[in-house]
Design an enzyme around this catalytic site. Structure first.
Site, PDB file in Angstrom:
ATOM      1  N   HIS A 126       0.730  -1.237   0.136  1.00  0.00           N
ATOM      2  CA  HIS A 126       0.019   0.081  -0.027  1.00  0.00           C
ATOM      3  C   HIS A 126       0.770   1.148   0.170  1.00  0.00           C
ATOM      4  CE1 HIS A 126      -4.164  -1.179   0.543  1.00  0.00           C
ATOM      5  NE2 HIS A 126      -3.445  -2.355   0.854  1.00  0.00           N
ATOM      6  N   LYS A 160      -8.698  13.868   3.676  1.00  0.00           N
ATOM      7  CA  LYS A 160      -7.824  12.725   3.963  1.00  0.00           C
ATOM      8  C   LYS A 160      -6.782  13.092   5.131  1.00  0.00           C
ATOM      9  CE  LYS A 160      -6.594  13.903  -0.234  1.00  0.00           C
ATOM     10  NZ  LYS A 160      -6.399  12.765  -0.821  1.00  0.00           N
ATOM     11  N   ARG A 161      -6.367  11.962   5.649  1.00  0.00           N
ATOM     12  CA  ARG A 161      -5.287  12.047   6.552  1.00  0.00           C
ATOM     13  C   ARG A 161      -4.334  13.323   6.309  1.00  0.00           C
ATOM     14  NH1 ARG A 161      -5.519   8.240  10.767  1.00  0.00           N
ATOM     15  NH2 ARG A 161      -3.602   9.231  11.657  1.00  0.00           N
ATOM     16  N   LYS A 175       0.650  14.431   1.383  1.00  0.00           N
ATOM     17  CA  LYS A 175      -0.676  14.554   0.631  1.00  0.00           C
ATOM     18  C   LYS A 175      -0.713  16.088   0.127  1.00  0.00           C
ATOM     19  CE  LYS A 175      -3.073  10.540   2.666  1.00  0.00           C
ATOM     20  NZ  LYS A 175      -3.953  10.125   1.615  1.00  0.00           N
ATOM     21  N   THR A 181      -8.416   6.595  -2.541  1.00  0.00           N
ATOM     22  CA  THR A 181      -9.795   6.162  -2.881  1.00  0.00           C
ATOM     23  C   THR A 181     -10.884   7.251  -2.664  1.00  0.00           C
ATOM     24  OG1 THR A 181      -9.916   5.221  -0.630  1.00  0.00           O
ATOM     25  CG2 THR A 181      -9.637   3.618  -2.256  1.00  0.00           C
ATOM     26  N   LYS A 195     -14.373   8.445  -4.750  1.00  0.00           N
ATOM     27  CA  LYS A 195     -15.523   8.844  -4.266  1.00  0.00           C
ATOM     28  C   LYS A 195     -15.912  10.152  -4.880  1.00  0.00           C
ATOM     29  CE  LYS A 195     -13.988   6.842  -0.008  1.00  0.00           C
ATOM     30  NZ  LYS A 195     -13.372   6.940   1.497  1.00  0.00           N
TER      31      LYS A 195
HETATM   32  C1  PLP Z   1     -12.016   7.262   1.581  1.00  0.00           C
HETATM   33  C2  PLP Z   1     -11.622   7.700   3.052  1.00  0.00           C
HETATM   34  C3  PLP Z   1     -10.204   7.972   3.320  1.00  0.00           C
HETATM   35  C4  PLP Z   1      -9.200   7.891   2.187  1.00  0.00           C
HETATM   36  O1  PLP Z   1      -9.107   8.977   1.513  1.00  0.00           O
HETATM   37  P1  PLP Z   1      -7.951   9.400   0.560  1.00  0.00           P
HETATM   38  O2  PLP Z   1      -8.211  10.499  -0.010  1.00  0.00           O
HETATM   39  O3  PLP Z   1      -7.864   8.323  -0.520  1.00  0.00           O
HETATM   40  O4  PLP Z   1      -6.476   9.368   1.194  1.00  0.00           O
HETATM   41  C5  PLP Z   1      -9.784   8.207   4.650  1.00  0.00           C
HETATM   42  N1  PLP Z   1     -10.857   8.573   5.526  1.00  0.00           N
HETATM   43  C6  PLP Z   1     -11.903   8.410   5.090  1.00  0.00           C
HETATM   44  C7  PLP Z   1     -12.992   8.503   6.483  1.00  0.00           C
HETATM   45  C8  PLP Z   1     -12.540   7.893   4.253  1.00  0.00           C
HETATM   46  O5  PLP Z   1     -13.768   7.588   3.841  1.00  0.00           O
END
Ligand code: PLP
Length: 865
Positions: free
Chosen positions: A406, A597-598, A603, A707, A711
């Site tokens: 990952h 995101k985190r 990032k 991911t 979304k």
């Molecule tokens: C989808 C999701 C992530 C992943 O987000 P990335 O932008 O791909 O890092 C992290 N936290 C939550 C709550 C999510 O639903």
């Protein structure tokens, strides 16, 4: 026979006449070996309440009230919202239970190959809505509750989401098990039932303060504990050899043990009658351990020992992408895989099963390196306990594990110090050494005069201390190794695991990640779902590529109008949620530009923030005419690992800039920042459907897949992004005209770094950048105090590991293109529709098909069989 009445137990549409007896049996622990079928059938004939088969509003209402009265022990007039929520959850559970038992019965009969998805994290999100959707009960429940004067939405909001994951990796696991259930593929998810999931983030003066996530406090109605099926897991001690009728064998004499108690969760497929199992393990003290100490008279020590054992599943480690080599973390990893292997071998498989045929029945998918210790554990079971010879065991091992990597960040590649591993799992370390020796013999044979290569490929690193490289172990032992997006898999093979991809080219493959359309479109965006279904029917929910049929509608003005109206409604829904949840006032008539995101330097939340600061600086200094600035709301959501100082500084800075900008009349109505605390799945479900612009701006070559990006695209946001992770594939599919690409490419990044990167040269040569950074350094956002955010500025100027300054101008230029595009509402909406229509590839159903074809070879069960 009444028309439309279907048996609840499966896709087979076996119609059931009133009064028919549907037989099923009670299994001791769902997913485990049932008792003798013939004898059980006689005594446990259908105890299923008629109401559950009927699925009528009246029937539901009776069941619900029964749960409220007899389950919760309250009368409707005195029931709290939590009482009502728990009663509803249990009622819905009954409906699914029939399917669960039937799934398990058929699975046991068929003995088909299953996937065991081993993951230290499952970020499930709320369960109620998904259970209602999967079981097709939404309408019945809404009406039934309505008749009682209860609002379903209120009960929905009473659910505390189980936050048993950090972010993308854990959410991926949850999407995957959802897809497998929906696709009729047998799967058991195995993980840890943390008592405290990911911390609850709060802000105090803009700084992150972590609060424990006590998600179990009000009771969790979705889990089924099975203490009677507990597994003993041992640690520590030493190994010894002994003579076993002429063969020298090794045995492990452990120092201490704990119990693993399984908690089962239902994973319902979407309207297909299948319910798979997610089995999470909780640690408890063994009775023997307790008794010994209690008998010795040391009561306090016995209680302490109990706490010690239970610590193992107490808390989720909150680091995302930066594992700490903590002993307790290794205990957690071994704990859950040892429980899972024992459970599968001893409970799920039939008693007399010949383990040489194991590859016909199971594939263990390792979600990152967290479960990799399962490899030496299975070797230990086969060689030490079952007394196989080493080579036979190794042959089986190489067929039953597969590894998903990952990351690309070197600091995210997990290593365990040999010292620690040897203390905690002495036998496993010996086994790893032997695996490594035999592997390196092979390498030497292939490359006789290349000791440097041998050292590079060794599972054991010698510097800075002797340690085990878990990714290498997984690669050597696994049948396949996959990255999670095309670019990522390429870089894995070319860089991170290059020696291995040369040595085992056939092992390397790609499976691009995906997300479940059930949760992230159908449930999160009912408006859009209705529009899509009205246009092309509802087949898209399980066949997302059918969204392609929407393409011609991008040119239909009425469709675009409806599409926009839905986006606006979603913004209004978000306005309500943020007002209630965070006291944030958000203007729904602005462009909603979202980065959630985190928090991680790679990032590049700072790049986003520099854009905002630069706009603010240019407006207030008169360089930019405010009337020419597109009104935008910048929404952030991000948790920082509690020990990650720079990440926490950046959170402080985002909030500080937000406070200044939101209070400054000079930019009122034009720029504002909304940073709701505690970004989680529940918030994602309202935030993402409201977004206009999706920020996916990691440094090229650092984000494995992402991911979140998927979304957003599937909810009709346009992406501004780098050529990184799955952004690459999103752009290729939606088309360059409907994606705002910017920034260095991965090879360009490598060139810049190789040439010696000097962030100050960008600072000196770019006035806009300089002014933005200077404004932060001036103390403008920290009440005049220049020291507060000095570390952030200094880090960007002196080190800037992730080339924020190098990509700054390109990012600003891309944002200008965003503004220009947004000004043409019709064209923007057209692009948004095309993003939805062309993103069907990013369904996790497709990811699962790829895993099945390329790695697992676990065909779906024929529902008509
Ligand atoms: C989808 C999701 C992530 C992943 O987000 P990335 O932008 O791909 O890092 C992290 N936290 C939550 C709550 C999510 O639903």
């Amino acid at each position: 026979m009444p028309a439309g009445r279907r048996d609840l137990v499966g896709e087979r549409a076996r119609t059931v006449a009133p009064g028919d007896v549907v037989t099923y049996f009670v299994v001791r622990s769902p997913g485990t070996r049932p008792p003798d079928v013939a004898s059980v059938r006689k005594v446990t004939q259908n105890t299923e309440p008629i109401a559950i088969r009927e699925r009528t509003v009246d029937g539901f209402t009776r069941e619900f009230l029964r749960e409220l009265n007899f389950g919760q022990g309250v009368d409707l007039s005195r029931a709290s919202v939590n009482d009502q929520y728990l009663a509803l959850a249990r009622t819905v559970r009954h409906y699914l239970m029939v399917r669960w038992l039937e799934t398990l019965r058929r699975q046991y009969e068929l003995q088909a190959k299953s996937v065991a998805y081993l993951s230290a994290e499952f970020l499930l999100g709320r369960q109620l809505d998904n259970a209602l959707l999967a079981s097709g009960l939404q309408d019945v429940v809404e009406e039934g509750l309505g008749n009682l004067g209860i609002d379903l939405a209120t009960l929905r909001d009473a659910e505390v989401e189980p936050g048993l994951g950090n972010g993308g990796l854990g959410r991926l696991a949850a999407c995957f098990v959802d897809s497998l259930a929906t696709m009729n593929v047998p799967c058991i998810g195995y993980g840890i039932r943390y008592e405290y999931g990911i911390f609850r983030q709060t802000f105090v003066d803009g700084w992150q303060v972590e609060k424990p996530d006590n998600w179990l406090a009000l009771g969790s109605p979705w889990e089924f504990p099975h203490p009677e099926a507990a597994v003993t897991v041992s640690f520590g001690g030493h190994t010894e050899t002994y003579d076993d009728e002429g063969t020298e064998r090794t045995r492990w004499v452990p120092g201490w043990s704990v119990l693993g108690v399984p908690y089962n969760y239902m994973v319902p497929g979407f309207e297909n009658g299948r319910v798979n199992t997610l089995r999470l393990w909780s640690a408890q003290a063994t009775r023997a351990f307790d008794l010994e100490i209690f008998n010795a008279g040391d009561y306090a020590e016995a209680v302490r020992a109990q706490t010690f054992a239970e610590n193992i599943s107490k808390v989720l480690y909150p680091e995302d992408s930066t594992p700490q080599g903590k002993e307790l973390r290794l205990q957690q990893q071994y704990f859950f895989v040892a429980c899972s292997l024992a459970n599968f071998l001893e409970e799920v498989l039939p008693e007399d099963f010949d383990l040489r045929r194991l590859p016909e029945r199971i594939i263990f998918q390792l979600n990152d390196t967290h479960p990799v210790i399962a490899i030496p554990e299975l070797m230990r079971i086969l060689v030490d306990e079952r007394k196989w010879n080493w080579d036979d065991a190794w042959a089986v091992i190489q067929k039953v594990f597969a590894y998903t990597c990952h990351t690309l960040l070197p600091e995210a590649l997990e290593v365990w110090s040999a010292d620690l591993l040897g203390r905690l799992l002495p036998r496993h370390l010996e086994i790893i050494y032997r695996i490594n020796e035999e592997f390196l013999d092979g390498v030497r044979e292939r490359y006789p005069d290349d000791e440097l290569r041998v050292r590079r490929m060794s599972i054991i690193a010698e510097h800075p201390e002797r340690s085990v490289r878990m990714a290498f172990l997984a690669t050597v032992a696994g049948t396949k190794v996959n990255g999670v997006a095309a670019l990522h898999s390429q870089l894995l093979a070319d860089k991170v695991l290059h020696d291995f991809s040369e040595y085992f080219p056939e092992k390397f493959t790609n499976v691009t990640n995906g997300i479940t359309p059930r949760r992230f479109v159908r449930l999160a965006n009912p408006g859009l779902s209705g529009l899509i279904t009205g246009a092309i029917g509802d087949g898209w929910v399980t066949d997302l590529e059918r969204l392609k049929e929407l393409e011609p509608l991008a040119d239909d003005a009425e469709f675009r109008r409806l599409f926009r109206e839905i986006k606006t409604n979603n913004k209004h829904r978000l306005v309500d949620v943020l007002r209630e949840r965070d006291g944030i006032e958000l203007d729904p008539d602005t462009m909603l530009d979202v980065m959630v995101k985190r928090l991680h330097e790679y990032k590049r939340q700072t790049l986003k923030l520099l854009h905002v600061v630069s706009l603010y600086e240019r407006i207030t200094s008169g360089v930019l005419d405010i009337d020419k600035v597109t009104p935008r709301t910048f929404a952030f959501g991000a948790k920082a690992a509690p020990g990650y100082r720079m990440a926490k500084q950046i959170i402080g800075l985002i909030n500080a800039v937000g406070r200044t900008i939101n209070e400054d009349p000079a930019v009122k109505g034009r720029l504002s920042i909304a940073f709701p605390a505690n970004y989680n799945v529940t918030l994602a479900e309202t935030l993402i459907p409201a977004a206009d612009l999706s920020e996916q701006i990691s440094l090229a070559g650092k984000e494995a897949s992402g991911t979140g990006n998927m979304k957003f695209a599937l909810n009709g946001a346009l992406t501004i992004g780098t050529d990184d992770g799955a952004n690459v594939e999103i752009r290729q599919l939606v088309g360059d005209d409907h994606f705002f690409l910017f920034g260095l490419t991965e090879p360009e990044v490598a060139d810049v770094v190789d040439a010696g990167y000097h962030p100050t040269s960008y600072y000196e040569s770019n006035k806009t950048l300089r002014h933005a950074l200077d404004l932060i350094a001036s103390g403008k956002f920290s009440g005049g105090d220049r020291h507060v955010f000095e570390p952030v500025v200094a880090n960007l100027l002196q080190e800037d590991r992730f080339l924020v300054l190098a990509d700054f101008q390109a990012y600003l230029d891309a944002q200008d293109r965003v503004d220009a595009a947004y000004a043409d509402t019709d064209a923007w909406t057209r692009s948004a529709v095309l993003n939805v229509a062309r993103s069907g590839f990013f369904s996790s159903d497709r990811s699962m098909r790829d895993y099945i074809d390329r790695i697992w070879h676990t065909p779906p069960i024929d529902p008509n069989a």
